[in-house]
Design a protein around this motif. Sequence first.
Motif, mmCIF file in Angstrom:
data_model
loop_
_atom_site.group_PDB
_atom_site.id
_atom_site.type_symbol
_atom_site.label_atom_id
_atom_site.label_comp_id
_atom_site.label_asym_id
_atom_site.label_seq_id
_atom_site.Cartn_x
_atom_site.Cartn_y
_atom_site.Cartn_z
ATOM 1 N N ASN A 109 27.108 97.007 16.408
ATOM 2 C CA ASN A 109 26.983 97.960 17.418
ATOM 3 C C ASN A 109 28.218 99.105 16.946
ATOM 4 O O ASN A 109 29.224 98.519 16.909
ATOM 5 C CB ASN A 109 26.564 97.789 18.772
ATOM 6 N N GLY A 150 22.753 97.570 14.636
ATOM 7 C CA GLY A 150 22.819 98.824 14.193
ATOM 8 C C GLY A 150 22.148 98.513 12.847
ATOM 9 O O GLY A 150 22.423 97.739 12.003
ATOM 10 N N ASN A 177 22.681 101.947 19.587
ATOM 11 C CA ASN A 177 23.918 101.005 18.787
ATOM 12 C C ASN A 177 24.436 101.628 17.216
ATOM 13 O O ASN A 177 24.741 100.654 16.564
ATOM 14 C CB ASN A 177 23.069 99.875 18.425
ATOM 15 N N SER A 179 21.952 102.836 15.039
ATOM 16 C CA SER A 179 21.164 102.587 14.144
ATOM 17 C C SER A 179 20.957 104.001 13.271
ATOM 18 O O SER A 179 20.589 105.122 13.859
ATOM 19 C CB SER A 179 19.818 101.982 14.613
#
Length: 229
Positions: A109, A150, A177, A179
Amino acid sequence: MSGGLGRIGVVTFPGSLDDRDARRAISLAGGEPVALWHRDKSLHDVDAVVLPGGFSYGDYLRCGAIARFSPVMETLIEQARAGMPVLGICNGFQVLCESHLLPGALTRNDHLHFLCRDQRMSVENVNTAWTRDYQPGQEITVPLKNGEGGYVADTRTLDALEAEGRVVFRYAGPNPNGSYRGIAGISNEAGNVVGLMPHPEHAVEALTGPTTDGLGFFTSVLKTLVVSS
């Protein structure tokens, strides 16, 4: 389907946490849950498979990297490529990426903290084996709990996922997170393999909540199996 209810296997790796929750969700949806052990190559005539959340092999080396070589995965990869529906949840998503059934990877993350909260996400693709009971653009809320959630991929892969409609879920609101492009879940080209970080198996009963929004994953695959039988 091999049976009247739809047999859905749930793999248990050393360190799996949510395998029992997944089996309960399948049962509540009307399916027949089947426990699968990571060292057993046989899928025991199941019609679909769930790779559950947890910390397979303690997340040593890299999340999902060791589980990818479990004996059960040899058969699962073969069957997934032949069209069997497979759902990877959280750690299961990581295993699918490590197995190259799905592109990209899951990394730490961006805030470097473990995250546990109820998460809103939008349903971007309802044409997969696991999402046919949802509506396009529908917003659902299910728990999210991860330290390495992520989603990352190179620009070419991300552009292809977008163009081919393979982004199945996207986070709603602030990105939890880091992503890339807010991606919460993706599918393979055929739509039978889906991976996501949030946990639908924890949102199937009003008593434990936060919603029952996750039940649609499991009713969807049962309908998919009926159509394809």
